[in-house]
Design an enzyme around this catalytic site. Sequence first.
Site, PDB file in Angstrom:
ATOM      1  N   ASN A 146       0.804  -1.226   0.000  1.00  0.00           N
ATOM      2  CA  ASN A 146       0.000   0.000   0.000  1.00  0.00           C
ATOM      3  C   ASN A 146       0.842   1.283   0.000  1.00  0.00           C
ATOM      4  OD1 ASN A 146       0.814  -0.634   2.593  1.00  0.00           O
ATOM      5  ND2 ASN A 146      -0.941   0.346   3.541  1.00  0.00           N
ATOM      6  N   GLU A 244       4.091  -4.650  12.532  1.00  0.00           N
ATOM      7  CA  GLU A 244       3.176  -3.522  12.284  1.00  0.00           C
ATOM      8  C   GLU A 244       1.993  -4.102  11.520  1.00  0.00           C
ATOM      9  OE1 GLU A 244       5.055  -0.465  14.132  1.00  0.00           O
ATOM     10  OE2 GLU A 244       3.191  -0.314  13.022  1.00  0.00           O
ATOM     11  N   CYS A 278      -3.027   1.680   6.560  1.00  0.00           N
ATOM     12  CA  CYS A 278      -3.241   1.035   7.862  1.00  0.00           C
ATOM     13  C   CYS A 278      -3.934   1.986   8.830  1.00  0.00           C
ATOM     14  CB  CYS A 278      -1.918   0.550   8.420  1.00  0.00           C
ATOM     15  SG  CYS A 278      -0.635   1.812   8.402  1.00  0.00           S
ATOM     16  N   GLU A 457       7.761   1.925  14.881  1.00  0.00           N
ATOM     17  CA  GLU A 457       8.569   2.509  13.813  1.00  0.00           C
ATOM     18  C   GLU A 457       8.860   3.954  14.235  1.00  0.00           C
ATOM     19  OE1 GLU A 457       9.212   0.596  11.142  1.00  0.00           O
ATOM     20  OE2 GLU A 457       7.395  -0.323  10.370  1.00  0.00           O
TER      21      GLU A 457
HETATM   22  P1  NAD Z   1       0.113  -9.517   3.817  1.00  0.00           P
HETATM   23  O1  NAD Z   1       0.326  -9.929   5.237  1.00  0.00           O
HETATM   24  O2  NAD Z   1      -0.660 -10.403   2.937  1.00  0.00           O
HETATM   25  O3  NAD Z   1       1.531  -9.307   3.099  1.00  0.00           O
HETATM   26  C1  NAD Z   1       2.537  -8.474   3.620  1.00  0.00           C
HETATM   27  C2  NAD Z   1       3.897  -8.999   3.191  1.00  0.00           C
HETATM   28  O4  NAD Z   1       4.109 -10.274   3.816  1.00  0.00           O
HETATM   29  C3  NAD Z   1       4.017  -9.238   1.692  1.00  0.00           C
HETATM   30  O5  NAD Z   1       5.315  -8.883   1.265  1.00  0.00           O
HETATM   31  C4  NAD Z   1       3.805 -10.746   1.580  1.00  0.00           C
HETATM   32  O6  NAD Z   1       4.406 -11.301   0.427  1.00  0.00           O
HETATM   33  C5  NAD Z   1       4.483 -11.239   2.852  1.00  0.00           C
HETATM   34  N1  NAD Z   1       4.027 -12.556   3.333  1.00  0.00           N
HETATM   35  C6  NAD Z   1       2.849 -13.172   3.094  1.00  0.00           C
HETATM   36  N2  NAD Z   1       2.833 -14.382   3.698  1.00  0.00           N
HETATM   37  C7  NAD Z   1       4.013 -14.505   4.346  1.00  0.00           C
HETATM   38  C8  NAD Z   1       4.583 -15.525   5.166  1.00  0.00           C
HETATM   39  N3  NAD Z   1       3.934 -16.653   5.431  1.00  0.00           N
HETATM   40  N4  NAD Z   1       5.816 -15.339   5.673  1.00  0.00           N
HETATM   41  C9  NAD Z   1       6.492 -14.188   5.425  1.00  0.00           C
HETATM   42  N5  NAD Z   1       6.008 -13.187   4.643  1.00  0.00           N
HETATM   43  C10 NAD Z   1       4.783 -13.349   4.119  1.00  0.00           C
HETATM   44  O7  NAD Z   1      -0.511  -8.052   3.890  1.00  0.00           O
HETATM   45  P2  NAD Z   1      -1.013  -7.158   2.666  1.00  0.00           P
HETATM   46  O8  NAD Z   1      -2.371  -7.619   2.274  1.00  0.00           O
HETATM   47  O9  NAD Z   1       0.057  -7.077   1.628  1.00  0.00           O
HETATM   48  O10 NAD Z   1      -1.068  -5.717   3.342  1.00  0.00           O
HETATM   49  C11 NAD Z   1      -2.192  -5.176   3.928  1.00  0.00           C
HETATM   50  C12 NAD Z   1      -2.095  -5.213   5.440  1.00  0.00           C
HETATM   51  O11 NAD Z   1      -0.944  -4.496   5.885  1.00  0.00           O
HETATM   52  C13 NAD Z   1      -3.262  -4.540   6.104  1.00  0.00           C
HETATM   53  O12 NAD Z   1      -3.712  -5.320   7.188  1.00  0.00           O
HETATM   54  C14 NAD Z   1      -2.691  -3.228   6.616  1.00  0.00           C
HETATM   55  O13 NAD Z   1      -3.364  -2.641   7.681  1.00  0.00           O
HETATM   56  C15 NAD Z   1      -1.325  -3.654   6.987  1.00  0.00           C
HETATM   57  N6  NAD Z   1      -0.446  -2.488   7.082  1.00  0.00           N
HETATM   58  C16 NAD Z   1      -0.008  -2.103   8.327  1.00  0.00           C
HETATM   59  C17 NAD Z   1       0.797  -0.983   8.474  1.00  0.00           C
HETATM   60  C18 NAD Z   1       1.293  -0.549   9.814  1.00  0.00           C
HETATM   61  O14 NAD Z   1       2.242   0.233   9.864  1.00  0.00           O
HETATM   62  N7  NAD Z   1       0.710  -1.014  10.914  1.00  0.00           N
HETATM   63  C19 NAD Z   1       1.170  -0.238   7.338  1.00  0.00           C
HETATM   64  C20 NAD Z   1       0.692  -0.654   6.102  1.00  0.00           C
HETATM   65  C21 NAD Z   1      -0.113  -1.788   5.979  1.00  0.00           C
END
Ligand code: NAD
Length: 476
Positions: A146, A244, A278, A457
């Site tokens: 995102n 996060e 997020c 962070e």
């Molecule tokens: P996701 O968890 O599907 O993927 C995030 C990352 O993790 C990707 O690079 C993905 O390839 C990797 N990943 C997936 N499975 C994995 C595994 N088993 N082991 C290691 N890595 C793995 O999340 P998304 O759909 O890409 O992102 C959206 C989410 O991120 C939302 O919940 C959003 O709120 C959150 N987010 C949080 C923050 C914050 O700072 N708190 C900031 C931005 C987004």
Amino acid sequence: MQMRIGGKEVSTSEEHWIPVINPANGREIDRVPEGTIYDVDDAVRAAEAAFDGWGRHSTRERGMVLFRAAALVRNRHRELAGLLTSEQGKPSRDAIDEIRGFANILEFYAGISGTVHGEYIGLGQSGDCLVRHEPLGPCGAIIPWNMPAIIMGWKIAPALLAGNTMVFKPASLTPLTVLSLAAIMEEAGLPPGVLNVVTGTGEGVGEAIVRHTTIRKISFTGDIETGIRVGELARARLKDVHLELGGSDPMIVWKDADVGKAVDGAIRGRFYNAGQTCTAVKRLYVHEAIAEEFIPVLKQRVEALHVGDGSNPTVDMGPLTGKIPLERIEAVVREVRDDKQGKIITGGERLVGTGYDGGFFYKPTLITEPVPGCPLLRDEIFGPVLPVMTFPDLDTAIGQANSTRYGLGASVWSRDISVVKEVFSAVQAGVIWVNRHLTLPPEIPFGGVKASGIGRENGLQAYYSYTRTKALFMNW
Ligand code: NAD
């Protein structure tokens, strides 16, 4: 584009590629290697080899590399923002802000590089103690799609300044901006192997980074369920872990709020980045004394948003970043409609037709009177859909604000200091904004409580989280 390992562009050891799609039209713009565990091994070896040299530089010297990289990024911000829009979808001006935001984070950490130091502890007759903050070693970072540039900055700047090296995995939907920024870091003088970027899937490359015994810390941003798995795998290997995760930020509009400013805040807070943030405003609570005035103005403003290809400078909101994020939003709103979980007062469907062909566009959507406890309020909604509720008193608003498993951010819109104080004390979140929402300058520590995460962070806290202490106890 290729991966970057040990300062070189590297293809995959197997011939598998991941297409990168422009979400505004569904066309492939590039492709990246689908990395393997062998590529992760190579990247970790490169990070390990680079650690000794990088860790021996003074913090000021490392800060100078960050400064030079920030200057290069600022010089090329238009080109980088164009790339970001083409793979992620956000409008050009927001993409420019994000690229400048990346530079700003590097500059912040470069700026503190002369001020971070260890401690002296005097122990009287027993002696003297010096405490040094040492880097941890090769660290792993895994990020979502995102806000690839900003989240990359949050992770690499404190880690590299502290003397660590990194193996970095961008999301498969948005690897190009990260790869370009990593190349610029090397152009600015970052030694080969200090920052390695391996592209690929979460289950493949992501898990291989988390499982690798040489990696000392994992910093992960993403979904809660993935974060729990990453946390378990990392902890089982005695790694430090920073998570996060998701959020469902409440925005509370008190009866004395400036309605115009609060409407602006809700629009920006929810529809920035097509709602894929997020800390977006995911639940809006309006005091019932002003709801009759507030909701029609909000609806009018939502309907005036210009949705389209982010490369068009007049666009306010781009597409969702992929087919899956779009389908998730469609499913949530379909359930609201089918099960009568609320009133869809505007939006509630995909945008199709001229200008939207092949893209993942959704109409900005407002839903009033959502049924308490429905998925729209319970879960994190990662798209341009805003539920709007009214409340009679502050206790009710705070109770509802705290009613989810999330606790990332929250905002209160009021000029009454007693209301602000009460919200600040009682709402469970890592950051509370007053008369604003969303902005996160690098000075401010940022992270969640409850299921929104572990660790912070930004700020000095993030810097020290990439170090461990070593004490020297001297008995003269
Ligand atoms: P996701 O968890 O599907 O993927 C995030 C990352 O993790 C990707 O690079 C993905 O390839 C990797 N990943 C997936 N499975 C994995 C595994 N088993 N082991 C290691 N890595 C793995 O999340 P998304 O759909 O890409 O992102 C959206 C989410 O991120 C939302 O919940 C959003 O709120 C959150 N987010 C949080 C923050 C914050 O700072 N708190 C900031 C931005 C987004």
